[in-house]
Design a protein around this motif. Sequence first.
Motif, PDB file in Angstrom:
ATOM      1  N   UNK A   1       1.728  -8.429   6.138  1.00  0.00           N
ATOM      2  CA  UNK A   1       1.621  -9.309   4.982  1.00  0.00           C
ATOM      3  C   UNK A   1       2.130  -8.592   3.735  1.00  0.00           C
ATOM      4  N   UNK A   2       2.986  -9.280   2.979  1.00  0.00           N
ATOM      5  CA  UNK A   2       3.551  -8.669   1.776  1.00  0.00           C
ATOM      6  C   UNK A   2       2.515  -8.585   0.662  1.00  0.00           C
ATOM      7  N   UNK A   3       2.634  -7.538  -0.149  1.00  0.00           N
ATOM      8  CA  UNK A   3       1.747  -7.355  -1.291  1.00  0.00           C
ATOM      9  C   UNK A   3       2.544  -6.873  -2.496  1.00  0.00           C
ATOM     10  N   UNK A   4       2.103  -7.258  -3.680  1.00  0.00           N
ATOM     11  CA  UNK A   4       2.680  -6.742  -4.908  1.00  0.00           C
ATOM     12  C   UNK A   4       2.036  -5.390  -5.208  1.00  0.00           C
ATOM     13  N   UNK A   5       2.863  -4.391  -5.491  1.00  0.00           N
ATOM     14  CA  UNK A   5       2.368  -3.060  -5.843  1.00  0.00           C
ATOM     15  C   UNK A   5       1.874  -3.093  -7.288  1.00  0.00           C
ATOM     16  N   UNK A   6       0.558  -3.151  -7.461  1.00  0.00           N
ATOM     17  CA  UNK A   6      -0.021  -3.250  -8.799  1.00  0.00           C
ATOM     18  C   UNK A   6       0.310  -2.039  -9.652  1.00  0.00           C
ATOM     19  N   UNK A   7       0.470  -0.877  -9.027  1.00  0.00           N
ATOM     20  CA  UNK A   7       0.764   0.343  -9.778  1.00  0.00           C
ATOM     21  C   UNK A   7       2.197   0.354 -10.317  1.00  0.00           C
ATOM     22  N   UNK A   8       3.069  -0.480  -9.726  1.00  0.00           N
ATOM     23  CA  UNK A   8       4.475  -0.511 -10.153  1.00  0.00           C
ATOM     24  C   UNK A   8       4.724  -1.519 -11.272  1.00  0.00           C
TER      25      UNK A   8
END
Length: 209
Positions: A1-8
């Motif tokens: 499952x794809x996720x947005x990298x919150x740290x980026x």
Amino acid sequence: MLQIDADAVRWREGTGSGEDDAELLVVMHGIGSHEGDLFGLAPHLPERLTIASLRAPIPYGGGFAWFEFSPIDSDDHAVIDEAAQAVLAWLDGLERRFARVHLLGFSQGGAMAVQLARLAPERFASITHLASFVHAGSLPGDAALAAQQPRIPVLTTIGDLDEVIHRDKVERSAPWLDAHFDVDRRTYHRAHAIVADELADVVAFLERV
């Protein structure tokens, strides 16, 4: 499952601070690019907006992509919906609440912006759709999107020298946008890029909405 990298995520704080007046502009780059690309527009955009520039979740060349590239139309929504659902999940996970959420996307990011509104039409206040297209096919939420009053305002732009977005995609997308949004359409003498006149129109649109 794809996720947005919150740290980026690249952030620019807006002047609206309370839940009643805070507005978020979610920025999504094109294929092969990164979160720092469109973030360069931030100093020119309305100060009231908090800006969050996202990194697409799929490595692609030296950058990132939202979904698999295809030069021809595809009506398989699974390829784009997985990334769109990842953006919705990222929004749901924010500790801060915003009174209004706007979307700005370039190329693949523009297709993502429209797809997000198709999946959750009640969540977004405007779309800035730059050098882009609409993913083909129909979704259950399309009728609700078209029926929404007032319709979501969309600024959609294209260049008369743009050879990246296939003309067939542009010609198919235009009437679809007209049937589902309150559309402001602009054409510029440019290739696949953002020019000064276009940026000025983007600022005016975001000020208006």
